[in-house]
Design a protein around this motif. Structure first.
Motif, mmCIF file in Angstrom:
data_model
loop_
_atom_site.group_PDB
_atom_site.id
_atom_site.type_symbol
_atom_site.label_atom_id
_atom_site.label_comp_id
_atom_site.label_asym_id
_atom_site.label_seq_id
_atom_site.Cartn_x
_atom_site.Cartn_y
_atom_site.Cartn_z
ATOM 1 N N PHE A 154 7.692 22.809 -66.355
ATOM 2 C CA PHE A 154 8.443 21.589 -66.038
ATOM 3 C C PHE A 154 9.731 21.531 -66.851
ATOM 4 O O PHE A 154 10.792 21.191 -66.335
ATOM 5 C CB PHE A 154 7.609 20.334 -66.317
ATOM 6 C CG PHE A 154 6.583 20.028 -65.265
ATOM 7 C CD1 PHE A 154 6.929 19.921 -63.927
ATOM 8 C CD2 PHE A 154 5.254 19.851 -65.617
ATOM 9 C CE1 PHE A 154 5.984 19.636 -62.962
ATOM 10 C CE2 PHE A 154 4.302 19.574 -64.656
ATOM 11 C CZ PHE A 154 4.659 19.464 -63.327
ATOM 12 N N ALA A 155 9.633 21.851 -68.130
ATOM 13 C CA ALA A 155 10.826 21.858 -68.986
ATOM 14 C C ALA A 155 11.865 22.827 -68.443
ATOM 15 O O ALA A 155 13.061 22.513 -68.402
ATOM 16 C CB ALA A 155 10.449 22.229 -70.424
ATOM 17 N N GLY A 156 11.411 24.003 -68.006
ATOM 18 C CA GLY A 156 12.331 24.979 -67.428
ATOM 19 C C GLY A 156 12.959 24.485 -66.142
ATOM 20 O O GLY A 156 14.160 24.667 -65.903
ATOM 21 N N ALA A 157 12.162 23.846 -65.303
ATOM 22 C CA ALA A 157 12.685 23.308 -64.037
ATOM 23 C C ALA A 157 13.728 22.221 -64.305
ATOM 24 O O ALA A 157 14.785 22.187 -63.653
ATOM 25 C CB ALA A 157 11.540 22.756 -63.196
ATOM 26 N N PHE A 158 13.446 21.342 -65.260
ATOM 27 C CA PHE A 158 14.411 20.295 -65.586
ATOM 28 C C PHE A 158 15.657 20.874 -66.252
ATOM 29 O O PHE A 158 16.754 20.337 -66.099
ATOM 30 C CB PHE A 158 13.769 19.212 -66.457
ATOM 31 C CG PHE A 158 12.772 18.370 -65.709
ATOM 32 C CD1 PHE A 158 13.094 17.784 -64.495
ATOM 33 C CD2 PHE A 158 11.498 18.173 -66.209
ATOM 34 C CE1 PHE A 158 12.179 17.004 -63.790
ATOM 35 C CE2 PHE A 158 10.570 17.402 -65.518
ATOM 36 C CZ PHE A 158 10.914 16.820 -64.311
ATOM 37 N N GLU A 159 15.504 21.986 -66.965
ATOM 38 C CA GLU A 159 16.666 22.661 -67.554
ATOM 39 C C GLU A 159 17.570 23.209 -66.447
ATOM 40 O O GLU A 159 18.794 23.149 -66.552
ATOM 41 C CB GLU A 159 16.208 23.784 -68.487
ATOM 42 C CG GLU A 159 17.326 24.599 -69.076
ATOM 43 C CD GLU A 159 18.269 23.822 -69.976
ATOM 44 O OE1 GLU A 159 19.327 24.369 -70.324
ATOM 45 O OE2 GLU A 159 17.969 22.668 -70.340
ATOM 46 N N ILE A 160 16.973 23.730 -65.395
ATOM 47 C CA ILE A 160 17.749 24.199 -64.249
ATOM 48 C C ILE A 160 18.511 23.024 -63.634
ATOM 49 O O ILE A 160 19.707 23.116 -63.352
ATOM 50 C CB ILE A 160 16.833 24.868 -63.208
ATOM 51 C CG1 ILE A 160 16.221 26.142 -63.771
ATOM 52 C CG2 ILE A 160 17.602 25.162 -61.908
ATOM 53 C CD1 ILE A 160 15.068 26.686 -62.943
ATOM 54 N N GLY A 161 17.814 21.909 -63.439
ATOM 55 C CA GLY A 161 18.464 20.707 -62.902
ATOM 56 C C GLY A 161 19.593 20.232 -63.795
ATOM 57 O O GLY A 161 20.661 19.835 -63.306
ATOM 58 N N TYR A 162 19.373 20.290 -65.094
ATOM 59 C CA TYR A 162 20.412 19.888 -66.045
ATOM 60 C C TYR A 162 21.640 20.787 -65.932
ATOM 61 O O TYR A 162 22.773 20.300 -65.834
ATOM 62 C CB TYR A 162 19.864 19.904 -67.472
ATOM 63 C CG TYR A 162 20.922 19.708 -68.525
ATOM 64 C CD1 TYR A 162 21.577 18.490 -68.649
ATOM 65 C CD2 TYR A 162 21.286 20.739 -69.376
ATOM 66 C CE1 TYR A 162 22.567 18.302 -69.607
ATOM 67 C CE2 TYR A 162 22.264 20.560 -70.332
ATOM 68 C CZ TYR A 162 22.897 19.343 -70.435
ATOM 69 O OH TYR A 162 23.879 19.164 -71.383
ATOM 70 N N ALA A 163 21.424 22.091 -65.918
ATOM 71 C CA ALA A 163 22.551 23.027 -65.847
ATOM 72 C C ALA A 163 23.352 22.828 -64.568
ATOM 73 O O ALA A 163 24.593 22.801 -64.594
ATOM 74 C CB ALA A 163 22.045 24.465 -65.949
ATOM 75 N N LEU A 164 22.658 22.686 -63.451
ATOM 76 C CA LEU A 164 23.356 22.486 -62.186
ATOM 77 C C LEU A 164 24.077 21.139 -62.149
ATOM 78 O O LEU A 164 25.189 21.037 -61.629
ATOM 79 C CB LEU A 164 22.379 22.609 -61.016
ATOM 80 C CG LEU A 164 21.737 23.985 -60.837
ATOM 81 C CD1 LEU A 164 20.702 23.942 -59.725
ATOM 82 C CD2 LEU A 164 22.782 25.051 -60.577
ATOM 83 N N SER A 165 23.462 20.110 -62.726
ATOM 84 C CA SER A 165 24.089 18.783 -62.761
ATOM 85 C C SER A 165 25.322 18.767 -63.642
ATOM 86 O O SER A 165 26.324 18.129 -63.301
ATOM 87 C CB SER A 165 23.092 17.733 -63.262
ATOM 88 O OG SER A 165 21.997 17.634 -62.392
ATOM 89 N N VAL A 166 25.257 19.447 -64.766
ATOM 90 C CA VAL A 166 26.433 19.514 -65.643
ATOM 91 C C VAL A 166 27.580 20.193 -64.910
ATOM 92 O O VAL A 166 28.726 19.741 -64.978
ATOM 93 C CB VAL A 166 26.101 20.248 -66.965
ATOM 94 C CG1 VAL A 166 27.358 20.612 -67.730
ATOM 95 C CG2 VAL A 166 25.220 19.373 -67.831
ATOM 96 N N GLY A 167 27.271 21.259 -64.174
ATOM 97 C CA GLY A 167 28.303 21.918 -63.383
ATOM 98 C C GLY A 167 28.897 20.989 -62.338
ATOM 99 O O GLY A 167 30.110 20.949 -62.138
ATOM 100 N N GLY A 168 28.041 20.222 -61.676
ATOM 101 C CA GLY A 168 28.504 19.280 -60.658
ATOM 102 C C GLY A 168 29.239 18.084 -61.220
ATOM 103 O O GLY A 168 30.022 17.447 -60.522
ATOM 104 N N SER A 169 28.992 17.774 -62.492
ATOM 105 C CA SER A 169 29.622 16.588 -63.091
ATOM 106 C C SER A 169 31.103 16.788 -63.381
ATOM 107 O O SER A 169 31.804 15.813 -63.638
ATOM 108 C CB SER A 169 28.906 16.205 -64.389
ATOM 109 O OG SER A 169 29.267 17.088 -65.441
ATOM 110 N N GLN A 170 31.561 18.040 -63.331
ATOM 111 C CA GLN A 170 32.971 18.362 -63.594
ATOM 112 C C GLN A 170 33.432 17.702 -64.903
ATOM 113 O O GLN A 170 34.308 16.838 -64.911
ATOM 114 C CB GLN A 170 33.852 17.954 -62.418
ATOM 115 C CG GLN A 170 33.490 18.673 -61.146
ATOM 116 C CD GLN A 170 34.315 18.249 -59.957
ATOM 117 O OE1 GLN A 170 35.365 17.649 -60.095
ATOM 118 N NE2 GLN A 170 33.816 18.558 -58.772
ATOM 119 N N ALA A 171 32.801 18.152 -65.991
ATOM 120 C CA ALA A 171 33.088 17.637 -67.338
ATOM 121 C C ALA A 171 32.789 16.139 -67.438
ATOM 122 O O ALA A 171 33.513 15.383 -68.074
ATOM 123 C CB ALA A 171 34.516 17.943 -67.759
#
Length: 111
Positions: A4-21
């Motif tokens: 679960f931690a790994g899955a949420f880490e994937i979501g975090y990484a993709l969300s940070v990319g989508g957040s455009q800083a």
């Protein structure tokens, strides 16, 4: 818990990319939520897994997952060389976990 931690880490990484800083509010809020979830589940997993093993597996899941899903969902390029090195990360995490297994340690200690 570690998966679960790994899955949420994937979501975090993709969300940070989508957040455009962190200039896109929806992606920024998603990144914050995924960040808190990944930290919670990682800390829960580390109650029963050694920190070095748990952190390596979590980072490996996050790295490989973010690259794979980024390629599929966000049309980010993934070259053959990058794919090879992501495979090396996976092999390294598996090898690290195998080296930590009680059976293997028992065999090493017996010699």
């Amino acid at each position: 818990m570690l998966l679960f931690a790994g899955a949420f880490e994937i979501g975090y990484a993709l969300s940070v990319g989508g957040s455009q800083a962190f200039t896109v509010p929806g992606w920024s809020v998603a990144a914050l939520i995924f960040f808190l979830l990944t930290l919670y589940f990682l800390s829960a997993a580390l109650r029963t897994i050694d920190v070095g093993i748990g952190y390596a597996a979590w980072a490996g899941i996050g790295s490989v997952g973010a690259a794979a899903f980024g390629s599929v969902l966000l049309d980010q390029p993934l070259t053959l060389v990058q794919t090879f090195w992501l495979g090396v990360i996976i092999a390294g995490v598996v090898w690290l976990k195998l080296a930590d297994s009680a059976k293997l340690q028992g065999e090493v200690n017996a010699h």
